[in-house]
Design a protein around this motif. Structure first.
Motif, PDB file in Angstrom:
ATOM      1  N   UNK A   1       0.802  -1.218   0.000  1.00  0.00           N
ATOM      2  CA  UNK A   1       0.000   0.000   0.000  1.00  0.00           C
ATOM      3  C   UNK A   1       0.837   1.272   0.000  1.00  0.00           C
ATOM      4  N   UNK A   2       2.158   1.135  -0.046  1.00  0.00           N
ATOM      5  CA  UNK A   2       3.011   2.323  -0.114  1.00  0.00           C
ATOM      6  C   UNK A   2       3.009   2.887  -1.524  1.00  0.00           C
ATOM      7  N   UNK A   3       3.138   4.191  -1.630  1.00  0.00           N
ATOM      8  CA  UNK A   3       3.189   4.823  -2.940  1.00  0.00           C
ATOM      9  C   UNK A   3       4.437   4.339  -3.678  1.00  0.00           C
TER      10      UNK A   3
ATOM     11  N   UNK B   1      11.979  11.001  -3.759  1.00  0.00           N
ATOM     12  CA  UNK B   1      11.521  12.030  -2.827  1.00  0.00           C
ATOM     13  C   UNK B   1       9.999  12.160  -2.858  1.00  0.00           C
ATOM     14  N   UNK B   2       9.401  12.000  -4.027  1.00  0.00           N
ATOM     15  CA  UNK B   2       7.943  12.024  -4.128  1.00  0.00           C
ATOM     16  C   UNK B   2       7.341  10.900  -3.296  1.00  0.00           C
ATOM     17  N   UNK B   3       7.880   9.688  -3.446  1.00  0.00           N
ATOM     18  CA  UNK B   3       7.371   8.548  -2.668  1.00  0.00           C
ATOM     19  C   UNK B   3       7.604   8.764  -1.176  1.00  0.00           C
ATOM     20  N   UNK B   4       8.749   9.322  -0.816  1.00  0.00           N
ATOM     21  CA  UNK B   4       9.056   9.578   0.601  1.00  0.00           C
ATOM     22  C   UNK B   4       8.069  10.563   1.209  1.00  0.00           C
ATOM     23  N   UNK B   5       7.648  11.544   0.431  1.00  0.00           N
ATOM     24  CA  UNK B   5       6.715  12.556   0.952  1.00  0.00           C
ATOM     25  C   UNK B   5       5.393  11.931   1.381  1.00  0.00           C
ATOM     26  N   UNK B   6       5.033  10.778   0.819  1.00  0.00           N
ATOM     27  CA  UNK B   6       3.806  10.076   1.195  1.00  0.00           C
ATOM     28  C   UNK B   6       4.076   8.939   2.177  1.00  0.00           C
TER      29      UNK B   6
END
Length: 230
Positions: free
Chosen positions: A45-47, A172-177
């Protein structure tokens, strides 16, 4: 069917050795994806899921490249063959980079690429399937079944920088979520250090392009483009 480039060692596209190599590569890459489906490395369920890993992005690109090459072998299509070669210029140095970085970091400390819950990392066969086989298959395709690359050092550097910083933006986009990075080494580094890591990776990828070109001409003859002899 048109004659292949005079420096190209073996016939391709062709329903012979080229066909066998591309089919074997596809089977290897699909086996890795099957393993990943059974044993996902990141929460589903992670981005981004497991596609947060550069390894998995590279594996998907390798599969696409060999699928196009396989289709070219079946159809004897020159446009498909040229598309495969275009993709390979991007993907082969990337897979070499992934192999070099992964095995180097594992030699230093496996905790840099595996979180604590994955103590010991992957079993040997899947590990090779993810982190060595793609580079070997793509390099074999270049050396045996492809015309020489014409990409120059400056072009290779621009391409490598684009790939490196696209991946950084994606991470970084994935980390932000998600609130976590796919590789522990990213968590250990400050922003400026991550910038240096990605820039250094782009330099290594450019270097792998140069080495692959020179290896091709060492084995097959001719002079690499982008040299003083041009």
């Amino acid at each position: 069917m048109n004659a292949h480039h005079p420096l190209q060692r073996l016939a391709s596209p062709a329903r012979s050795a080229s066909f066998v190599l591309h089919l074997a590569g596809i089977c290897s890459f699909l086996a890795s994806f099957a393993y990943l489906h059974i044993f996902p490395q990141l929460p589903a369920d992670s981005v981004g899921g497991d596609f947060q890993f550069l390894t998995i992005l590279g594996l998907a690109l390798s599969l696409a490249t060999f699928a196009v090459g396989y289709a070219a072998d079946l159809s004897l299509s020159r446009p498909l063959f040229e598309t495969k070669n275009f993709l390979a210029v991007c993907v082969t140095p990337l897979e070499v980079l992934i192999s070099v970085l992964y095995w180097s970091l594992c030699t230093i400390d496996r905790d840099l690429v595996y979180p604590p819950e994955f103590e010991g990392g992957l079993p040997l066969l899947p590990d090779i399937g993810f982190h060595l086989a793609p580079a070997l298959f793509l390099t074999a395709d270049l050396l045996l079944f492809s015309p020489p690359w014409t990409i120059r050092v400056q072009e290779a550097m621009i391409l490598s920088l684009c790939i490196a910083f696209f991946y950084w933006a994606w991470v970084e986009y994935c980390f932000s979520y998600n609130g976590f990075y796919p590789y522990p080494i990213f968590q250990l580094l400050k922003t400026q250090q991550r910038v240096f890591l990605f820039a250094f990776s782009a330099v290594l990828m450019t270097g792998s392009t140069v080495v692959l070109k020179r290896l091709y001409h060492f084995l097959n003859g001719g002079i690499p483009s982008g040299t003083k002899e041009d």
